[in-house]
Design a protein around this motif. Structure first.
Motif, PDB file in Angstrom:
ATOM      1  N   VAL A   2     -32.431  44.391  89.473  1.00  0.00           N
ATOM      2  CA  VAL A   2     -31.357  43.406  89.383  1.00  0.00           C
ATOM      3  C   VAL A   2     -31.922  42.068  88.927  1.00  0.00           C
ATOM      4  CG1 VAL A   2     -29.677  42.099  90.720  1.00  0.00           C
ATOM      5  CG2 VAL A   2     -29.961  44.544  91.132  1.00  0.00           C
ATOM      6  N   GLN A   3     -31.204  41.425  88.056  1.00  0.00           N
ATOM      7  CA  GLN A   3     -31.591  40.086  87.609  1.00  0.00           C
ATOM      8  C   GLN A   3     -30.412  39.139  87.729  1.00  0.00           C
ATOM      9  OE1 GLN A   3     -33.230  40.663  83.579  1.00  0.00           O
ATOM     10  NE2 GLN A   3     -35.144  39.832  84.384  1.00  0.00           N
ATOM     11  N   LEU A   4     -30.712  37.908  88.124  1.00  0.00           N
ATOM     12  CA  LEU A   4     -29.750  36.812  88.079  1.00  0.00           C
ATOM     13  C   LEU A   4     -30.316  35.799  87.103  1.00  0.00           C
ATOM     14  CD1 LEU A   4     -28.893  36.256  91.861  1.00  0.00           C
ATOM     15  CD2 LEU A   4     -27.672  37.652  90.209  1.00  0.00           C
ATOM     16  N   VAL A   5     -29.591  35.534  86.039  1.00  0.00           N
ATOM     17  CA  VAL A   5     -30.080  34.640  84.994  1.00  0.00           C
ATOM     18  C   VAL A   5     -29.176  33.426  84.903  1.00  0.00           C
ATOM     19  CG1 VAL A   5     -30.648  34.398  82.556  1.00  0.00           C
ATOM     20  CG2 VAL A   5     -31.070  36.577  83.728  1.00  0.00           C
ATOM     21  N   GLU A   6     -29.757  32.260  85.177  1.00  0.00           N
ATOM     22  CA  GLU A   6     -29.015  31.002  85.146  1.00  0.00           C
ATOM     23  C   GLU A   6     -29.143  30.344  83.783  1.00  0.00           C
ATOM     24  OE1 GLU A   6     -30.769  30.528  89.568  1.00  0.00           O
ATOM     25  OE2 GLU A   6     -31.748  30.782  87.637  1.00  0.00           O
ATOM     26  N   SER A   7     -28.158  29.537  83.456  1.00  0.00           N
ATOM     27  CA  SER A   7     -28.200  28.742  82.237  1.00  0.00           C
ATOM     28  C   SER A   7     -27.309  27.517  82.428  1.00  0.00           C
ATOM     29  CB  SER A   7     -27.730  29.553  81.028  1.00  0.00           C
ATOM     30  OG  SER A   7     -26.394  29.979  81.203  1.00  0.00           O
ATOM     31  N   GLY A   8     -27.505  26.526  81.556  1.00  0.00           N
ATOM     32  CA  GLY A   8     -26.621  25.371  81.567  1.00  0.00           C
ATOM     33  C   GLY A   8     -27.217  24.095  82.122  1.00  0.00           C
ATOM     34  N   GLY A   9     -28.421  24.160  82.660  1.00  0.00           N
ATOM     35  CA  GLY A   9     -29.047  22.949  83.180  1.00  0.00           C
ATOM     36  C   GLY A   9     -29.558  22.061  82.059  1.00  0.00           C
ATOM     37  N   GLY A  10     -30.087  20.907  82.443  1.00  0.00           N
ATOM     38  CA  GLY A  10     -30.637  19.992  81.452  1.00  0.00           C
ATOM     39  C   GLY A  10     -30.513  18.556  81.900  1.00  0.00           C
ATOM     40  N   PRO A  11     -30.829  17.629  81.017  1.00  0.00           N
ATOM     41  CA  PRO A  11     -30.698  16.206  81.347  1.00  0.00           C
ATOM     42  C   PRO A  11     -29.279  15.707  81.088  1.00  0.00           C
ATOM     43  CG  PRO A  11     -31.691  16.442  79.187  1.00  0.00           C
ATOM     44  CD  PRO A  11     -31.486  17.830  79.710  1.00  0.00           C
ATOM     45  N   GLN A 104     -29.082  51.276  97.128  1.00  0.00           N
ATOM     46  CA  GLN A 104     -29.231  50.705  98.467  1.00  0.00           C
ATOM     47  C   GLN A 104     -27.997  50.982  99.321  1.00  0.00           C
ATOM     48  OE1 GLN A 104     -29.797  46.583  97.429  1.00  0.00           O
ATOM     49  NE2 GLN A 104     -32.010  46.705  97.710  1.00  0.00           N
ATOM     50  N   PRO A 105     -28.211  51.304 100.590  1.00  0.00           N
ATOM     51  CA  PRO A 105     -27.049  51.526 101.466  1.00  0.00           C
ATOM     52  C   PRO A 105     -26.401  50.241 101.944  1.00  0.00           C
ATOM     53  CG  PRO A 105     -29.081  51.838 102.680  1.00  0.00           C
ATOM     54  CD  PRO A 105     -29.482  51.615 101.250  1.00  0.00           C
ATOM     55  N   ARG A 106     -27.147  49.116 101.879  1.00  0.00           N
ATOM     56  CA  ARG A 106     -26.613  47.827 102.328  1.00  0.00           C
ATOM     57  C   ARG A 106     -26.931  46.748 101.300  1.00  0.00           C
ATOM     58  NH1 ARG A 106     -28.609  50.103 106.973  1.00  0.00           N
ATOM     59  NH2 ARG A 106     -30.672  49.180 106.626  1.00  0.00           N
ATOM     60  N   SER A 107     -26.190  45.651 101.389  1.00  0.00           N
ATOM     61  CA  SER A 107     -26.410  44.536 100.475  1.00  0.00           C
ATOM     62  C   SER A 107     -27.594  43.698 100.930  1.00  0.00           C
ATOM     63  CB  SER A 107     -25.161  43.669 100.388  1.00  0.00           C
ATOM     64  OG  SER A 107     -24.891  43.077 101.633  1.00  0.00           O
ATOM     65  N   SER A 108     -28.147  42.949  99.995  1.00  0.00           N
ATOM     66  CA  SER A 108     -29.212  41.998 100.299  1.00  0.00           C
ATOM     67  C   SER A 108     -29.119  40.833  99.320  1.00  0.00           C
ATOM     68  CB  SER A 108     -30.583  42.672 100.215  1.00  0.00           C
ATOM     69  OG  SER A 108     -30.774  43.271  98.950  1.00  0.00           O
ATOM     70  N   ALA A 109     -29.869  39.788  99.608  1.00  0.00           N
ATOM     71  CA  ALA A 109     -29.792  38.565  98.817  1.00  0.00           C
ATOM     72  C   ALA A 109     -30.740  38.604  97.631  1.00  0.00           C
ATOM     73  CB  ALA A 109     -30.109  37.363  99.687  1.00  0.00           C
ATOM     74  N   TYR A 110     -30.224  38.171  96.497  1.00  0.00           N
ATOM     75  CA  TYR A 110     -31.017  38.044  95.280  1.00  0.00           C
ATOM     76  C   TYR A 110     -30.916  36.608  94.779  1.00  0.00           C
ATOM     77  CZ  TYR A 110     -31.399  43.114  95.120  1.00  0.00           C
ATOM     78  OH  TYR A 110     -31.685  44.429  95.414  1.00  0.00           O
ATOM     79  N   TRP A 111     -32.011  36.168  94.132  1.00  0.00           N
ATOM     80  CA  TRP A 111     -32.079  34.790  93.646  1.00  0.00           C
ATOM     81  C   TRP A 111     -32.399  34.768  92.158  1.00  0.00           C
ATOM     82  CZ3 TRP A 111     -31.011  30.583  96.678  1.00  0.00           C
ATOM     83  CH2 TRP A 111     -30.944  30.800  98.059  1.00  0.00           C
ATOM     84  N   GLY A 112     -31.854  33.760  91.491  1.00  0.00           N
ATOM     85  CA  GLY A 112     -32.235  33.501  90.123  1.00  0.00           C
ATOM     86  C   GLY A 112     -33.522  32.701  90.066  1.00  0.00           C
ATOM     87  N   GLN A 113     -33.973  32.422  88.844  1.00  0.00           N
ATOM     88  CA  GLN A 113     -35.257  31.742  88.675  1.00  0.00           C
ATOM     89  C   GLN A 113     -35.117  30.221  88.785  1.00  0.00           C
ATOM     90  OE1 GLN A 113     -33.352  32.782  86.250  1.00  0.00           O
ATOM     91  NE2 GLN A 113     -33.315  31.116  84.744  1.00  0.00           N
ATOM     92  N   GLY A 114     -33.900  29.729  88.747  1.00  0.00           N
ATOM     93  CA  GLY A 114     -33.661  28.290  88.855  1.00  0.00           C
ATOM     94  C   GLY A 114     -33.492  27.622  87.505  1.00  0.00           C
ATOM     95  N   THR A 115     -32.682  26.589  87.499  1.00  0.00           N
ATOM     96  CA  THR A 115     -32.488  25.793  86.293  1.00  0.00           C
ATOM     97  C   THR A 115     -32.510  24.313  86.678  1.00  0.00           C
ATOM     98  OG1 THR A 115     -31.081  25.444  84.334  1.00  0.00           O
ATOM     99  CG2 THR A 115     -29.939  25.878  86.408  1.00  0.00           C
ATOM    100  N   GLN A 116     -33.241  23.530  85.921  1.00  0.00           N
ATOM    101  CA  GLN A 116     -33.436  22.114  86.252  1.00  0.00           C
ATOM    102  C   GLN A 116     -32.236  21.280  85.805  1.00  0.00           C
ATOM    103  OE1 GLN A 116     -36.231  20.467  87.801  1.00  0.00           O
ATOM    104  NE2 GLN A 116     -34.779  18.751  87.817  1.00  0.00           N
ATOM    105  N   VAL A 117     -31.765  20.454  86.706  1.00  0.00           N
ATOM    106  CA  VAL A 117     -30.740  19.451  86.395  1.00  0.00           C
ATOM    107  C   VAL A 117     -31.348  18.081  86.685  1.00  0.00           C
ATOM    108  CG1 VAL A 117     -28.506  18.502  87.042  1.00  0.00           C
ATOM    109  CG2 VAL A 117     -28.805  20.978  86.860  1.00  0.00           C
ATOM    110  N   THR A 118     -31.354  17.219  85.685  1.00  0.00           N
ATOM    111  CA  THR A 118     -31.925  15.887  85.834  1.00  0.00           C
ATOM    112  C   THR A 118     -30.889  14.853  85.441  1.00  0.00           C
ATOM    113  OG1 THR A 118     -34.130  16.724  85.300  1.00  0.00           O
ATOM    114  CG2 THR A 118     -33.793  14.340  85.169  1.00  0.00           C
ATOM    115  N   VAL A 119     -30.523  14.006  86.403  1.00  0.00           N
ATOM    116  CA  VAL A 119     -29.501  13.000  86.187  1.00  0.00           C
ATOM    117  C   VAL A 119     -30.172  11.632  86.168  1.00  0.00           C
ATOM    118  CG1 VAL A 119     -27.304  12.060  86.963  1.00  0.00           C
ATOM    119  CG2 VAL A 119     -27.873  14.450  87.442  1.00  0.00           C
ATOM    120  N   SER A 120     -30.018  10.933  85.059  1.00  0.00           N
ATOM    121  CA  SER A 120     -30.633   9.616  84.920  1.00  0.00           C
ATOM    122  C   SER A 120     -29.598   8.518  85.128  1.00  0.00           C
ATOM    123  CB  SER A 120     -31.274   9.481  83.542  1.00  0.00           C
ATOM    124  OG  SER A 120     -30.309   9.664  82.529  1.00  0.00           O
ATOM    125  N   SER A 121     -30.053   7.408  85.670  1.00  0.00           N
ATOM    126  CA  SER A 121     -29.134   6.296  85.964  1.00  0.00           C
ATOM    127  C   SER A 121     -29.023   5.347  84.774  1.00  0.00           C
ATOM    128  CB  SER A 121     -29.629   5.537  87.186  1.00  0.00           C
ATOM    129  OG  SER A 121     -30.948   5.084  86.973  1.00  0.00           O
TER     130      SER A 121
END
Length: 121
Positions: A2-11, A104-121
């Motif tokens: 199973v893979q979780l693939v994130e997208s959409g992050g950025g500055p 699998q007979p039961r569910s379990s938690a899966y995580w994506g690799q993460g995507t960076q969000v950077t907010v500048s002032s």
């Protein structure tokens, strides 16, 4: 596998918007809750928002009224619309899914690799 693939992050500048997506793939039997978490430098990972399979949502107080979580069950995808972003929203955003695979007979938690969000002032 199973893979979780994130997208959409950025500055982005303060006050701006971003939309994160996370698509689950693999031999998935069913997906229960999906959600977004974030981890800023030097801080623990924290919950941002979750959504159940029937669409019930939960938000951290810090993002209520600014962020919206949604999902497309047919596409096995969860979204996070982030508006009015502030510098304190800067973090790595992780997708999470509670799911059961076909082997699998039961569910379990899966995580994506993460995507960076950077907010500048």
């Amino acid at each position: 596998q199973v893979q979780l693939v994130e997208s959409g992050g950025g500055p982005v500048q303060a006050g701006g918007s971003l939309r994160l997506s996370c698509a689950a793939s693999g031999r998935i039997f069913s997906i229960n809750a999906m959600g977004w978490y974030r981890q800023a430098p030097g801080k623990q990972r924290e919950l941002v928002a979750t959504i159940t399979s029937d669409g019930s949502t939960n938000y951290a107080d810090s993002v209520k009224g600014r962020f919206t979580i949604s999902r497309d069950n047919a596409k096995k995808t969860v979204y996070l619309q982030m508006n009015s972003l502030q510098p304190e929203d800067t973090a790595v955003y992780y997708c999470n899914a509670d799911l059961r695979t076909v082997t699998q007979p039961r569910s379990s938690a899966y995580w994506g690799q993460g995507t960076q969000v950077t907010v500048s002032s």
